[in-house]
Design an enzyme around this catalytic site. Structure first.
Site, short mmCIF file in Angstrom:
data_model
loop_
_atom_site.label_atom_id
_atom_site.label_comp_id
_atom_site.label_asym_id
_atom_site.label_seq_id
_atom_site.Cartn_x
_atom_site.Cartn_y
_atom_site.Cartn_z
N CYS A 178 0.83 -1.21 0.00
CA CYS A 178 0.00 0.00 0.00
C CYS A 178 0.86 1.26 0.00
O CYS A 178 0.33 2.36 -0.12
CB CYS A 178 -0.93 0.00 1.20
SG CYS A 178 -1.72 -1.59 1.46
N HIS A 219 -9.17 3.76 -1.16
CA HIS A 219 -7.80 3.25 -1.05
C HIS A 219 -7.46 2.34 -2.21
O HIS A 219 -7.37 1.13 -2.06
CB HIS A 219 -7.67 2.53 0.30
CG HIS A 219 -6.29 2.03 0.61
ND1 HIS A 219 -5.14 2.59 0.08
CD2 HIS A 219 -5.87 1.01 1.42
CE1 HIS A 219 -4.09 1.93 0.54
NE2 HIS A 219 -4.50 0.97 1.34
#
Lengths: 390, 228
Positions: free
Chosen positions: A89, A338
């Site tokens: 991420c 996200h």
């Protein structure tokens, strides 16, 4: 010299975030690139941009690897060197760090850096499996632990050690949804109440549905150059004055502490030292709130408050628009969404808007110094960058 | 001179390779269905216009093999009902999950030695999963714990059985169990309480909500999979 610019941001672009069914990652990336070009009319992309770095976590989603070249191709930048960086991420946070090194080394004058992920067309089970690839293969992936599960282990430890409550975490969700409701590109532009957050379905106790970020499609990009060249392209650049990156054990099971991310603390220390700044100097921040507990831990790791007081900081409204240090004015991963590979540079995009006075309804008045905090996996990678209005 | 390999099979649980080969050969991965759809697209969510897209539904699956590398002994141990860790002979750190090389910077990646561990430990942190992996959904609410095995310096993640979710707590002493029919992965290991659990402190309001949450999860499981 205090806060000497390392590199300058001369433009930035962001695709809309959401469930962009029908589109390919490359098309979404082109959308972000197009905005960056439009924001900077003096830039001739094909002539000026000398390299591309793209954060992208998973080729599994679209069965498409070789992301660097693919994105250069679709961004109208054929033939420039194009490289993908992967750090779960934190992929585009790491790409930003790499791009910064490329400019600082003198190798490339103008660099595009961005990130992209197309996730929502896969089933939640597939997405969960692909995301789990960022955790340890034999000991974390194959015993039933999900990513919410891993962050829940941190949340439980934080509650046990510091008395943090489910309400503290829900407060972060409510704040980020309020911020996201003011962002026309956010995935979920909807305010929620504390009651909604606290009574939402349990995912991995103590984390509930509204403690978790969204599975989102999206792309983001920035254009960097040497500080001395910035004025050639824009009158309102944003300078990067500090950069930090660190790593930690891939498995959460070997960490000394579950209530703090050592990599984030180290990255923050490097960035603050490079910028010659303290946490008190920061006006706004975009932090990696993949789960609400992660935002609370981020406050503490970044020094916005003491260890154990992150819940209180949220509770007192200090990190809400109008507070002492507004955090995640974009809505954060929680409400803006996200798309993992896009997140790091999407955070920088928000800081770019804020520091150039273009954040519209969520503008923080007179914001001068901003910070981004991008975390990979359960904290095995962290990057922190500090920005100053030009 | 000796060369690495070839592989000599010492023991085996055979699997059906053929059905997967057939699936691939017959093009099992080609689209099963498609739809032409009109959807909104545009630069921001406030500025969307309808566009046409083709969407196909493509199956995806495969059989693959992987090794457990230099920590294989841990998983061989599970197949034999034993729990193993590794110990650094230089600094004395004991790893479970095992590491084949010590990560203590002073030890410069020295190779560790295998040690058999007691099937006892203590809960280091926990969660109660109400959205677990699809293959484990019928077990929700599922208690996930990180256990520090007695005498080790790291934590082994696993699930916990035979405990009321509201009672699981940090510091709880647990027994480590290994499945009677082990398959050779970490799901073969689970914890059970080794002492009377003491629930974490919760306000009456928190406890009420916790119980409602667990009840909702159990009701969902019952509705989806039928009574146990």
């Amino acid at each position: 010299m205090k806060d000497k610019p390392l590199v300058s941001l001369i433009s930035a672009g962001l695709s809309k975030f959401g469930k962009l069914e029908g589109l390919y990652a490359r098309e979404i990336f082109a959308e972000a690139a197009k905005e960056a070009y439009e924001r900077c009319p003096k830039l001739d992309p094909k002539k000026d941009i000398k390299a591309l770095y793209v954060g992208h976590m998973g080729e599994s989603y679209e069965h498409q690897g070789h992301t660097g070249a693919t994105m250069a191709d679709w961004a109208g930048l054929l033939h420039i060197p194009a490289t993908r960086t992967e750090a779960a991420c934190a992929s585009s946070g790491a790409a930003l760090r790499t791009a910064l090194q490329a400019v600082l080394s003198g190798l490339s004058d103008v660099v595009m850096v961005g990130g992209v992920e197309k996730m929502t067309h896969r089933s939640t089970a597939d997405v969960t499996e692909y995301l789990a690839m960022a955790s340890d293969f034999p000991f974390e992936q194959w015993q039933g632990m999900t990513f919410p599960g891993l962050y829940a282990l941190m949340a439980t430890a934080h509650m046990h050690e510091y008395g943090t409550t489910e309400k503290d975490m829900a407060t972060v969700a409510v704040k980020n949804h309020y911020h996201g409701s003011l962002n026309p590109k956010a995935h979920m532009q909807k305010e929620i109440t504390l009651e909604t957050a606290m009574t939402s379905r349990v995912v991995a106790w103590p984390l509930k549905l509204y403690d978790c970020s969204l599975i989102t499609d999206g792309a983001s990009c920035l254009i960097l150059t040497k500080p001395e060249l910035a004025s050639k392209f824009t009158d309102t650049p944003v300078h990067i004055v500090g950069s930090g990156q660190a790593s930690d054990t891939i498995g959460l099971y070997e960490r000394e502490s579950l209530t703090s991310l050592a990599a984030a603390k180290l990255a923050a220390k490097q960035a603050y030292e490079m910028a010659d700044m303290k946490p008190e100097d920061i006006n706004i921040a975009e932090v990696h709130d993949c789960f609400t507990i992660a935002e609370i831990i981020a406050y503490e790791d970044l020094g916005f408050c003491k260890a154990g007081e992150g819940g209180k900081l949220a509770e007192e409204g200090e990190t809400r628009l109008g507070g002492r240090i507004p955090v995640n004015t974009s809505g954060g991963l929680k409400s803006k969404g996200h798309p993992v590979g896009a997140t790091g540079t999407a955070q920088a995009y928000e800081i770019f808007l804020q520091l150039t006075g273009q954040a519209e309804r969520r503008q923080v008045k007179d914001a001068e110094i901003g910070l981004t905090h991008n975390v990979g996996g359960s904290g095995a990678t962290a990057t922190v960058h500090i920005y100053r209005r030009g | 001179m000796k060369q690495p390999g070839p592989e000599k099979v010492l023991k085996q649980l055979p699997h059906d390779e053929k059905c997967w080969e057939e699936w691939e050969r017959k093009g099992g991965w080609r689209p099963e269905g498609w739809k032409i759809v009109e959807m909104n697209d545009g630069p921001t969510l406030n500025d969307l216009k309808p566009e046409k897209f083709l969407i196909v539904h493509r199956p995806h699956g495969s059989m693959f093999h992987h090794s457990y590398g230099k920590v294989s002994q841990f998983f061989i141990g599970l197949l034999e009902g034993k729990l193993y860790g590794t110990k650094c002979s230089k600094c004395g750190l004991v790893y479970c999950p095992p590491r084949a090389h010590c990560f203590n910077p002073k030890c410069r990646l020295v190779e560790t030695k295998w040690v058999e561990l007691p099937k006892r430990g203590e809960v280091h942190s926990y969660t109660i999963m109400a959205i677990a992996w699809p293959s484990m959904a019928h077990l929700q609410p599922l208690v996930g714990v990180m256990v520090r095995i007695e005498g080790t310096n790291t934590c082994l993640p696993m699930t916990m059985r035979d405990i009321d979710p509201e009672k699981v707590n940090i510091g709880l002493k647990v027994n480590i169990n290994i499945s009677k029919q082990p398959k050779g992965d970490l799901l073969d290991v689970y914890a059970t309480p080794a002492e009377e659990p003491v629930a974490p402190k919760r306000s009456p309001e928190e406890l009420k909500r916790f119980r409602e949450d667990m009840e909702k999860t159990r009701a969902w499981v019952k509705k989806t999979f039928g009574p146990k």
